[in-house]
Design a protein around this motif. Structure first.
Motif, PDB file in Angstrom:
ATOM      1  N   PRO A   1       0.774  -1.319   0.129  1.00  0.00           N
ATOM      2  CA  PRO A   1       0.081   0.048  -0.200  1.00  0.00           C
ATOM      3  C   PRO A   1       0.786   1.156   0.012  1.00  0.00           C
ATOM      4  N   ALA A   2       0.309   2.266  -0.868  1.00  0.00           N
ATOM      5  CA  ALA A   2       0.991   3.752  -0.420  1.00  0.00           C
ATOM      6  C   ALA A   2       0.602   4.279   0.997  1.00  0.00           C
ATOM      7  N   VAL A   3       1.792   4.551   1.667  1.00  0.00           N
ATOM      8  CA  VAL A   3       1.588   4.992   2.899  1.00  0.00           C
ATOM      9  C   VAL A   3       1.304   6.613   3.001  1.00  0.00           C
ATOM     10  N   ALA A   4       0.238   7.228   3.735  1.00  0.00           N
ATOM     11  CA  ALA A   4       0.302   8.487   3.860  1.00  0.00           C
ATOM     12  C   ALA A   4       0.728   9.133   5.195  1.00  0.00           C
ATOM     13  N   SER A   5       0.856   8.399   6.275  1.00  0.00           N
ATOM     14  CA  SER A   5       1.401   8.784   7.444  1.00  0.00           C
ATOM     15  C   SER A   5       1.584   7.671   8.254  1.00  0.00           C
ATOM     16  N   MET A   6       2.715   7.926   9.156  1.00  0.00           N
ATOM     17  CA  MET A   6       3.363   7.237  10.154  1.00  0.00           C
ATOM     18  C   MET A   6       3.370   7.874  11.592  1.00  0.00           C
ATOM     19  N   GLU A   7       3.181   6.880  12.504  1.00  0.00           N
ATOM     20  CA  GLU A   7       3.042   7.371  13.793  1.00  0.00           C
ATOM     21  C   GLU A   7       3.551   6.264  14.961  1.00  0.00           C
ATOM     22  N   ALA A   8       4.314   6.472  15.975  1.00  0.00           N
ATOM     23  CA  ALA A   8       4.531   5.605  16.854  1.00  0.00           C
ATOM     24  C   ALA A   8       4.102   5.753  18.222  1.00  0.00           C
ATOM     25  N   ASP A   9       3.643   4.633  18.915  1.00  0.00           N
ATOM     26  CA  ASP A   9       2.966   4.915  20.269  1.00  0.00           C
ATOM     27  C   ASP A   9       4.236   4.207  21.107  1.00  0.00           C
ATOM     28  N   LYS A  10       4.860   5.249  21.838  1.00  0.00           N
ATOM     29  CA  LYS A  10       6.204   4.570  22.589  1.00  0.00           C
ATOM     30  C   LYS A  10       5.609   4.405  24.067  1.00  0.00           C
ATOM     31  N   ASN A  11       4.554   4.693  24.502  1.00  0.00           N
ATOM     32  CA  ASN A  11       4.058   4.423  25.751  1.00  0.00           C
ATOM     33  C   ASN A  11       3.320   3.195  25.868  1.00  0.00           C
ATOM     34  N   SER A  12       2.968   2.420  24.953  1.00  0.00           N
ATOM     35  CA  SER A  12       2.537   1.298  24.988  1.00  0.00           C
ATOM     36  C   SER A  12       3.357  -0.047  25.250  1.00  0.00           C
ATOM     37  N   THR A  13       3.086  -0.957  25.714  1.00  0.00           N
ATOM     38  CA  THR A  13       3.903  -2.085  25.974  1.00  0.00           C
ATOM     39  C   THR A  13       3.463  -3.276  25.153  1.00  0.00           C
ATOM     40  N   PRO A  14       4.538  -3.796  24.388  1.00  0.00           N
ATOM     41  CA  PRO A  14       5.436  -3.278  23.724  1.00  0.00           C
ATOM     42  C   PRO A  14       5.054  -2.087  22.884  1.00  0.00           C
ATOM     43  N   PRO A  15       5.868  -1.188  22.472  1.00  0.00           N
ATOM     44  CA  PRO A  15       5.513   0.008  21.566  1.00  0.00           C
ATOM     45  C   PRO A  15       4.893  -0.422  20.476  1.00  0.00           C
ATOM     46  N   VAL A  16       3.942   0.395  19.775  1.00  0.00           N
ATOM     47  CA  VAL A  16       3.263   0.075  18.468  1.00  0.00           C
ATOM     48  C   VAL A  16       3.541   1.202  17.573  1.00  0.00           C
ATOM     49  N   ASP A  17       3.640   0.697  16.113  1.00  0.00           N
ATOM     50  CA  ASP A  17       3.933   1.715  15.078  1.00  0.00           C
ATOM     51  C   ASP A  17       2.832   1.426  14.118  1.00  0.00           C
ATOM     52  N   TYR A  18       2.287   2.505  13.694  1.00  0.00           N
ATOM     53  CA  TYR A  18       1.093   2.575  13.163  1.00  0.00           C
ATOM     54  C   TYR A  18       1.517   3.263  11.690  1.00  0.00           C
ATOM     55  N   ALA A  19       0.828   2.813  10.572  1.00  0.00           N
ATOM     56  CA  ALA A  19       0.938   3.470   8.970  1.00  0.00           C
ATOM     57  C   ALA A  19      -0.303   3.511   8.531  1.00  0.00           C
TER      58      ALA A  19
END
Length: 199
Positions: A170-188
């Protein structure tokens, strides 16, 4: 605060009332990418990019000058990240990654005076976003028109070696990282195919 819009650059000091910046030297047109380095010296630096390339200001947006991605080497800018925006230092040593429309990602280690294309990110891709998961080992992710690429050495061996993740279609429009969750989660966030996550 600075806000890039389809009609130029606007500034607010209270988060409520906005006024259009003088922005002398910044070409007319949409400001698609905006980054503010509050700790660059001798003064804070605003980077603004669009179809006419990437420009910078050291006087609160009153005047702009071209970086190495304007003029002869003009690139249509989609996104910009200042790697060093948490550490004070001279503008001439700031490390930048600029994402372009259809011409890959470019890096600068001299505050934007010169840029070089990053060869390990597809050189004809559109780069839309960059996120970093810096809990422990720093892992950086870039979203592109050809999926997500990651690097574990962008800080230690700038601009890093980038490799394709399993999210390649997929063509990715945005990225964000949730650094506070355990384990950290990265979103696209993608165009038309929803949101993907990775732990």
């Amino acid at each position: 605060y600075d806000v890039g819009t389809t009609t130029g650059l606007f500034i607010t000091t209270d988060g409520v009332t906005f006024s259009k910046a003088a922005a002398t030297g910044l070409p007319a047109g949409p400001v698609k990418a905006l980054a503010v380095d509050q700790v660059s010296t001798p003064s804070a630096t605003i980077f603004a990019g669009g179809a006419s390339g990437l420009y910078f200001s050291i006087d609160s947006g009153n005047t702009f000058a071209p970086t190495g991605l304007a003029g002869i080497n003009k690139q249509s800018i989609a996104t910009l990240t200042d790697i060093d925006n948490k550490t004070a230092g001279p503008l001439a040593t700031r490390r930048l990654i600029a994402g372009t429309i259809g011409n890959g990602a470019w890096s600068s280690s001299d505050g934007g005076a010169t840029f070089a294309q990053i060869p390990s990110i597809p050189t004809t891709a559109t780069m839309t976003s960059l996120a970093a998961n810096d809990t422990g080992t720093v892992v950086a992710f870039v979203g592109t028109s050809r999926g997500v690429y990651s690097s574990t050495n962008v800080l230690t061996s700038f601009p890093g070696t980038w490799t394709a993740t399993k999210l390649t279609s997929p063509a990715v429009a945005s990225m964000e990282a949730d650094k506070n969750s355990t384990p950290p989660v990265d979103y696209a966030g993608t165009y038309f195919q929803g949101v993907y996550e990775s732990t």
